[in-house]
Every structure is written in C-alpha cells, then in structure tokens.
Write a protein that holds these residues in place. Sequence first.
Motif, PDB file in Angstrom:
ATOM      1  N   PRO A 198       4.356  11.278   4.137  1.00 14.93           N
ATOM      2  CA  PRO A 198       2.981  10.966   4.519  1.00 14.93           C
ATOM      3  C   PRO A 198       2.613   9.509   4.225  1.00 14.93           C
ATOM      4  N   ALA A 199       3.196   8.931   3.189  1.00 16.80           N
ATOM      5  CA  ALA A 199       2.921   7.527   2.879  1.00 16.80           C
ATOM      6  C   ALA A 199       3.390   6.649   4.040  1.00 16.80           C
ATOM      7  N   ASP A 200       4.593   6.890   4.526  1.00 19.78           N
ATOM      8  CA  ASP A 200       5.109   6.120   5.656  1.00 19.78           C
ATOM      9  C   ASP A 200       4.245   6.315   6.891  1.00 19.78           C
ATOM     10  N   ARG A 201       3.879   7.546   7.176  1.00 18.24           N
ATOM     11  CA  ARG A 201       3.050   7.832   8.357  1.00 18.24           C
ATOM     12  C   ARG A 201       1.689   7.156   8.267  1.00 18.24           C
ATOM     13  N   ALA A 202       1.162   7.027   7.048  1.00 17.69           N
ATOM     14  CA  ALA A 202      -0.162   6.417   6.854  1.00 17.69           C
ATOM     15  C   ALA A 202      -0.075   4.907   6.640  1.00 17.69           C
ATOM     16  N   GLY A 203       1.137   4.380   6.571  1.00 19.97           N
ATOM     17  CA  GLY A 203       1.295   2.946   6.350  1.00 19.97           C
ATOM     18  C   GLY A 203       1.005   2.531   4.924  1.00 19.97           C
ATOM     19  N   LEU A 204       1.279   3.420   3.979  1.00 18.28           N
ATOM     20  CA  LEU A 204       1.047   3.151   2.558  1.00 18.28           C
ATOM     21  C   LEU A 204       2.360   3.204   1.806  1.00 18.28           C
ATOM     22  N   SER A 205       2.386   2.638   0.632  1.00 17.33           N
ATOM     23  CA  SER A 205       3.579   2.783  -0.199  1.00 17.33           C
ATOM     24  C   SER A 205       3.505   4.128  -0.915  1.00 17.33           C
ATOM     25  N   SER A 206       4.660   4.692  -1.192  1.00 16.85           N
ATOM     26  CA  SER A 206       4.680   5.970  -1.912  1.00 16.85           C
ATOM     27  C   SER A 206       4.153   5.784  -3.333  1.00 16.85           C
ATOM     28  N   ARG A 207       4.317   4.596  -3.871  1.00 13.69           N
ATOM     29  CA  ARG A 207       3.805   4.307  -5.216  1.00 13.69           C
ATOM     30  C   ARG A 207       2.269   4.360  -5.226  1.00 13.69           C
ATOM     31  N   TYR A 208       1.646   3.761  -4.184  1.00  9.95           N
ATOM     32  CA  TYR A 208       0.188   3.789  -4.068  1.00  9.95           C
ATOM     33  C   TYR A 208      -0.299   5.224  -3.872  1.00  9.95           C
ATOM     34  N   LEU A 209       0.392   5.974  -3.033  1.00  4.71           N
ATOM     35  CA  LEU A 209       0.017   7.368  -2.807  1.00  4.71           C
ATOM     36  C   LEU A 209       0.111   8.168  -4.112  1.00  4.71           C
ATOM     37  N   GLY A 210       1.138   7.910  -4.894  1.00  3.14           N
ATOM     38  CA  GLY A 210       1.270   8.576  -6.196  1.00  3.14           C
ATOM     39  C   GLY A 210       0.129   8.208  -7.130  1.00  3.14           C
ATOM     40  N   SER A 211      -0.316   6.963  -7.078  1.00  2.00           N
ATOM     41  CA  SER A 211      -1.446   6.526  -7.907  1.00  2.00           C
ATOM     42  C   SER A 211      -2.731   7.246  -7.510  1.00  2.00           C
TER      43      SER A 211
ATOM     44  N   THR B  98     -11.253   4.649   4.468  1.00  3.42           N
ATOM     45  CA  THR B  98     -10.254   4.279   5.465  1.00  3.42           C
ATOM     46  C   THR B  98      -8.886   4.853   5.116  1.00  3.42           C
ATOM     47  N   VAL B  99      -8.489   4.728   3.865  1.00  5.26           N
ATOM     48  CA  VAL B  99      -7.198   5.261   3.426  1.00  5.26           C
ATOM     49  C   VAL B  99      -7.189   6.781   3.532  1.00  5.26           C
ATOM     50  N   LEU B 100      -8.282   7.430   3.151  1.00 10.94           N
ATOM     51  CA  LEU B 100      -8.343   8.895   3.287  1.00 10.94           C
ATOM     52  C   LEU B 100      -8.209   9.312   4.745  1.00 10.94           C
ATOM     53  N   GLY B 101      -8.811   8.553   5.651  1.00 16.03           N
ATOM     54  CA  GLY B 101      -8.671   8.846   7.074  1.00 16.03           C
ATOM     55  C   GLY B 101      -7.236   8.703   7.543  1.00 16.03           C
ATOM     56  N   ARG B 102      -6.568   7.661   7.083  1.00 17.10           N
ATOM     57  CA  ARG B 102      -5.165   7.456   7.455  1.00 17.10           C
ATOM     58  C   ARG B 102      -4.284   8.570   6.896  1.00 17.10           C
ATOM     59  N   LEU B 103      -4.568   8.987   5.656  1.00 17.28           N
ATOM     60  CA  LEU B 103      -3.799  10.089   5.063  1.00 17.28           C
ATOM     61  C   LEU B 103      -4.043  11.398   5.802  1.00 17.28           C
TER      62      LEU B 103
END
Length: 58
Positions: A6-19, A30-35
């Motif tokens: 999901p991090a890749d699909r949303a254009g986020l790092s997996s580290r940021y998603l873990g945080s 905006t990030v919640l919408g992308r997720l």
Amino acid sequence: MTQEEPADRAGLSSRYLGSIERGAVSASVTVLGRLARALRINPCDFDRAAATSKVVAF
C-alpha cells in the motif's frame, strides 16, 4: 499484504506508513486519501475505525 504494497501504491515510503500506523506521526487528509485509494476503501473508513476503536492495519 505487506506495508510496502500500500505504501508503494500511495507513493509513500513504508517507513512513513509504519510511523503513521504506530502513531508516531499524524497523516494529513491528503495522505489518508492516497492510502484509502491504495487500499481500495472509502476514506471515511479510517474515521469509522477510529470511532469504534477498530485497528486499521496495513
């Protein structure tokens, strides 16, 4: 599903998603919408999960 998918699909790092998941950082609307799009769920599901104390795991 791993965090990377999901991090890749949303254009986020997996580290940021873990945080976000650990509550170390707060995600913007905006990030919640992308997720939500990456997970193919309604963005309101994040709010519903929080209101009912359900865990939304990635």
